[in-house]
Design a protein around this motif. Structure first.
Motif, PDB file in Angstrom:
ATOM      1  N   LEU A  51     -43.613  24.666 -32.936  1.00 61.44           N
ATOM      2  CA  LEU A  51     -44.440  26.012 -32.623  1.00 61.44           C
ATOM      3  C   LEU A  51     -43.200  26.878 -32.630  1.00 61.44           C
ATOM      4  CD1 LEU A  51     -47.018  27.435 -32.813  1.00 61.44           C
ATOM      5  CD2 LEU A  51     -46.768  27.498 -30.127  1.00 61.44           C
ATOM      6  N   SER A  52     -42.775  27.801 -33.516  1.00 60.55           N
ATOM      7  CA  SER A  52     -41.626  28.491 -33.658  1.00 60.55           C
ATOM      8  C   SER A  52     -42.041  29.742 -32.801  1.00 60.55           C
ATOM      9  CB  SER A  52     -40.896  28.865 -34.873  1.00 60.55           C
ATOM     10  OG  SER A  52     -41.914  29.212 -35.630  1.00 60.55           O
ATOM     11  N   ILE A  53     -41.155  30.192 -31.909  1.00 56.97           N
ATOM     12  CA  ILE A  53     -41.340  31.567 -31.011  1.00 56.97           C
ATOM     13  C   ILE A  53     -40.072  32.177 -31.118  1.00 56.97           C
ATOM     14  CG2 ILE A  53     -41.935  32.202 -28.572  1.00 56.97           C
ATOM     15  CD1 ILE A  53     -44.266  30.721 -30.103  1.00 56.97           C
ATOM     16  N   LEU A  54     -38.825  31.273 -30.865  1.00 55.58           N
ATOM     17  CA  LEU A  54     -37.505  32.122 -30.782  1.00 55.58           C
ATOM     18  C   LEU A  54     -36.972  31.636 -32.148  1.00 55.58           C
ATOM     19  CD1 LEU A  54     -36.621  31.622 -27.222  1.00 55.58           C
ATOM     20  CD2 LEU A  54     -36.995  33.708 -28.350  1.00 55.58           C
ATOM     21  N   ASP A  55     -36.264  32.490 -32.921  1.00 56.19           N
ATOM     22  CA  ASP A  55     -35.693  32.289 -34.061  1.00 56.19           C
ATOM     23  C   ASP A  55     -36.536  31.389 -34.983  1.00 56.19           C
ATOM     24  OD1 ASP A  55     -34.001  31.703 -36.143  1.00 56.19           O
ATOM     25  OD2 ASP A  55     -32.260  31.251 -35.078  1.00 56.19           O
ATOM     26  N   THR A  56     -37.285  32.094 -35.788  1.00 54.22           N
ATOM     27  CA  THR A  56     -38.529  31.392 -36.601  1.00 54.22           C
ATOM     28  C   THR A  56     -37.618  30.374 -37.898  1.00 54.22           C
ATOM     29  OG1 THR A  56     -39.213  33.409 -37.839  1.00 54.22           O
ATOM     30  CG2 THR A  56     -40.191  32.805 -35.734  1.00 54.22           C
ATOM     31  N   SER A  57     -36.656  31.010 -37.985  1.00 56.00           N
ATOM     32  CA  SER A  57     -35.900  30.369 -39.159  1.00 56.00           C
ATOM     33  C   SER A  57     -35.649  28.929 -38.861  1.00 56.00           C
ATOM     34  CB  SER A  57     -34.316  30.776 -39.427  1.00 56.00           C
ATOM     35  OG  SER A  57     -33.434  30.511 -38.776  1.00 56.00           O
ATOM     36  N   ASP A  58     -35.241  28.205 -39.900  1.00 57.23           N
ATOM     37  CA  ASP A  58     -34.799  26.629 -39.911  1.00 57.23           C
ATOM     38  C   ASP A  58     -33.628  26.310 -38.857  1.00 57.23           C
ATOM     39  OD1 ASP A  58     -36.980  26.227 -41.783  1.00 57.23           O
ATOM     40  OD2 ASP A  58     -35.757  25.955 -43.591  1.00 57.23           O
ATOM     41  N   LYS A  59     -32.898  27.373 -38.564  1.00 56.53           N
ATOM     42  CA  LYS A  59     -31.871  27.162 -37.776  1.00 56.53           C
ATOM     43  C   LYS A  59     -32.333  26.351 -36.472  1.00 56.53           C
ATOM     44  CE  LYS A  59     -28.818  30.344 -39.615  1.00 56.53           C
ATOM     45  NZ  LYS A  59     -28.086  31.835 -39.167  1.00 56.53           N
ATOM     46  N   GLY A  60     -33.843  26.807 -36.211  1.00 61.29           N
ATOM     47  CA  GLY A  60     -34.327  26.304 -34.742  1.00 61.29           C
ATOM     48  C   GLY A  60     -35.059  25.042 -34.972  1.00 61.29           C
ATOM     49  N   LEU A  61     -34.985  24.195 -36.127  1.00 61.76           N
ATOM     50  CA  LEU A  61     -35.738  23.070 -36.100  1.00 61.76           C
ATOM     51  C   LEU A  61     -34.895  22.245 -35.174  1.00 61.76           C
ATOM     52  CD1 LEU A  61     -36.185  22.663 -39.967  1.00 61.76           C
ATOM     53  CD2 LEU A  61     -37.904  22.979 -38.293  1.00 61.76           C
ATOM     54  N   GLN A  62     -35.786  21.216 -34.857  1.00 60.43           N
ATOM     55  CA  GLN A  62     -35.550  20.178 -33.738  1.00 60.43           C
ATOM     56  C   GLN A  62     -35.825  18.803 -34.559  1.00 60.43           C
ATOM     57  OE1 GLN A  62     -36.824  20.553 -29.643  1.00 60.43           O
ATOM     58  NE2 GLN A  62     -37.349  22.686 -29.983  1.00 60.43           N
ATOM     59  N   PRO A  63     -35.201  17.641 -34.303  1.00 60.16           N
ATOM     60  CA  PRO A  63     -34.250  17.350 -33.085  1.00 60.16           C
ATOM     61  C   PRO A  63     -33.076  18.156 -33.273  1.00 60.16           C
ATOM     62  CG  PRO A  63     -35.378  15.368 -33.579  1.00 60.16           C
ATOM     63  CD  PRO A  63     -35.725  16.524 -34.653  1.00 60.16           C
ATOM     64  N   MET A  64     -32.378  18.634 -32.159  1.00 58.14           N
ATOM     65  CA  MET A  64     -31.180  19.503 -32.539  1.00 58.14           C
ATOM     66  C   MET A  64     -30.203  18.731 -31.769  1.00 58.14           C
ATOM     67  SD  MET A  64     -30.612  23.312 -31.304  1.00 58.14           S
ATOM     68  CE  MET A  64     -31.825  23.851 -32.348  1.00 58.14           C
ATOM     69  N   THR A  65     -28.592  18.714 -32.509  1.00 57.55           N
ATOM     70  CA  THR A  65     -27.527  17.901 -31.942  1.00 57.55           C
ATOM     71  C   THR A  65     -26.546  18.880 -31.486  1.00 57.55           C
ATOM     72  OG1 THR A  65     -28.081  16.192 -33.585  1.00 57.55           O
ATOM     73  CG2 THR A  65     -25.990  16.252 -32.483  1.00 57.55           C
ATOM     74  N   SER A  66     -25.910  18.554 -30.583  1.00 58.20           N
ATOM     75  CA  SER A  66     -24.717  19.372 -29.869  1.00 58.20           C
ATOM     76  C   SER A  66     -23.762  19.354 -30.648  1.00 58.20           C
ATOM     77  CB  SER A  66     -24.437  18.809 -28.402  1.00 58.20           C
ATOM     78  OG  SER A  66     -23.912  17.619 -28.462  1.00 58.20           O
ATOM     79  N   LYS A  67     -22.806  20.321 -30.762  1.00 53.21           N
ATOM     80  CA  LYS A  67     -21.582  20.554 -31.516  1.00 53.21           C
ATOM     81  C   LYS A  67     -20.800  19.465 -31.489  1.00 53.21           C
ATOM     82  CE  LYS A  67     -23.376  24.719 -32.768  1.00 53.21           C
ATOM     83  NZ  LYS A  67     -24.521  24.693 -31.821  1.00 53.21           N
TER      84      LYS A  67
END
Length: 424
Positions: free
Chosen positions: A45-61
């Motif tokens: 449910l996208s609330i902040l940054d609704t672009s695909d950059k906010g997709l999860q799961p998210m991996t650290s740099k």
């Protein structure tokens, strides 16, 4: 998520089936991460940054942490600036990326610095260890099932029971507790074997885990009240903290509204929020009072809500609940609620359904009356208690008005209940 401690792999198809069971929680996107015996699934449910950059799961740099997260972190911008000063860079405007980079910098101690509501699953690839964490007040749900070989967790129980090995029964102890107190006080559920992670807890699961040990990192502390503060100073500080809390929780890239019951709690929130958003959308659920007389006529708060909406110049919407609406909604409420709690769950179902047609985020005032001693009818029954034991006895007897002990024993818990197969 699924973590098999015996090293056996978990298929992508399996985690997709589990995530599909809670697709209603996140209609805006999905993502999966499978690494041998570890699998994550996420519905967004996208609330902040609704672009695909906010997709999860998210991996650290640094590639060491993988995170799935449900909730909102209100101090994420401050934490983001701190992490930037330590050399971290960010590609999205999400609070999720702050969590994953914070874990990379500080480890799980970083979770204790989050101001917000959250349920987090975090996989440390180097340690081959899973961490589960929940916010201080337990706003966001986190359920788990552990059979000694696999731990399965989710935001809703219906996703857990999609796991092929998960066969659950009816938890008679929890059922008795619910019909005694209209709530569950232990961290079990009506589903035998499925537990809730307590608030302010972070648990660590690795290959050596034989049971899930809860690790609390915060609790209330009233042992040292600040007697130096005068009553006037306390009022000023309460107002400051209240305004700060409401404004912080309005950080969003999508439309925000507010529930408005006509009472002190949601009315106060609307007073602050309406100054931050032009033409704030507000939502009220009321009752059809055409056949109601006496004290029950006071249960419809639409008039008070309408006056507030007019004063604060909000865009106001109402839902009128009729007599047959309870029976229609009850199966749907139970399906979504699962972990039953006493409360205004079916009016909340209708008002949230109404709000969802206009906004993605709705502020609400749950807890306002409890903080400030509201609902005096809860307390006057025990004003004449002469001891702690007498207090508990009187309070217990009062709350037995729905299902008395004898009725529960003789007519409620029949053999049909005891033999009920929840898996069918």
């Amino acid at each position: 998520g699924v973590f098999n401690l015996d090293g056996s792999p978990f298929p992508l198809r399996g985690i997709k089936d589990m995530a599909a069971a809670i697709a209603h929680r996140g209609p805006d996107g999905e993502g999966y991460y499978v690494e041998d015996n570890l699998a994550f699934g996420h519905k967004r449910l996208s609330i902040l940054d609704t672009s695909d950059k906010g997709l999860q799961p998210m991996t650290s740099k640094d590639g060491n942490w993988v995170v799935i997260f449900n909730g909102a972190i209100y101090n994420f911008l401050d934490l983001k600036q701190e992490l930037k000063s330590k050399g971290h860079y960010f590609v999205s405007g999400t609070d999720t990326e702050v969590i994953v980079e914070g874990l990379a910098e500080y480890g799980t101690a970083f979770l204790e610095r989050l101001n917000g509501m959250f349920a987090i699953g975090a996989w440390n690839k180097r340690e081959k260890t899973l961490y589960l964490s929940r916010d201080r007040f337990g706003v966001k749900p986190l359920y788990y099932w552990f059979n000694g070989k696999s731990i399965v967790f989710a935001s809703e129980i219906k996703a857990i029971i999609k796991h092929p090995d998960c066969k659950v029964g009816l938890n008679h102890e929890a059922l008795n507790e619910y019909f005694t107190f209209q709530n569950l006080f232990a961290y079990h559920t009506l589903f035998k074997g499925i537990h809730m992670l307590p608030p302010a807890n972070t648990v660590r699961i690795d290959y050596h885990t034989s049971f899930v040990k809860h690790q609390s990192w915060w609790d209330y502390n009233f042992s040292e009240p600040d007697s130096r503060m005068s009553f006037e100073e306390a009022k000023v500080e309460t107002e400051r903290l209240f305004k700060q809390a409401v404004i912080r929780q309005m950080i969003s890239d999508v439309p925000i509204g507010s529930y408005l019951s006509g009472g002190m709690d949601s009315g106060s929130i609307t007073a602050i929020a309406s100054k931050q958003v032009k033409r704030l959308a507000t939502f009220t659920a009321g009752f059809d009072m055409s056949a109601v007389t006496g004290v029950e006529a006071n249960y419809d708060e639409r008039r008070a809500a309408e006056l507030m909406a007019s004063f604060f110049k909000t865009e106001h919407y109402e839902q009128v609940i009729n007599a047959g609406d309870l029976s229609w909604s009850l199966p749907r409420v139970v399906y979504h609620l699962e972990d039953l709690r006493v409360g205004m769950s079916y009016p909340n179902y209708y008002i949230s359904r109404l709000a969802s047609k206009f906004v993605k985020v709705a502020l609400q005032g749950t807890g306002g009356d409890e903080l400030y001693g509201g609902y005096p009818w809860r307390y006057y029954r025990v004003f004449d208690s002469i001891s702690q034991k007498d207090f508990f006895n009187q309070y217990y007897d009062f709350w037995q008005r729905l299902v008395p002990n004898d009725d529960r024993k003789n007519t409620l818990f029949t053999s049909n209940i005891k033999d009920f197969d929840i898996n069918r």
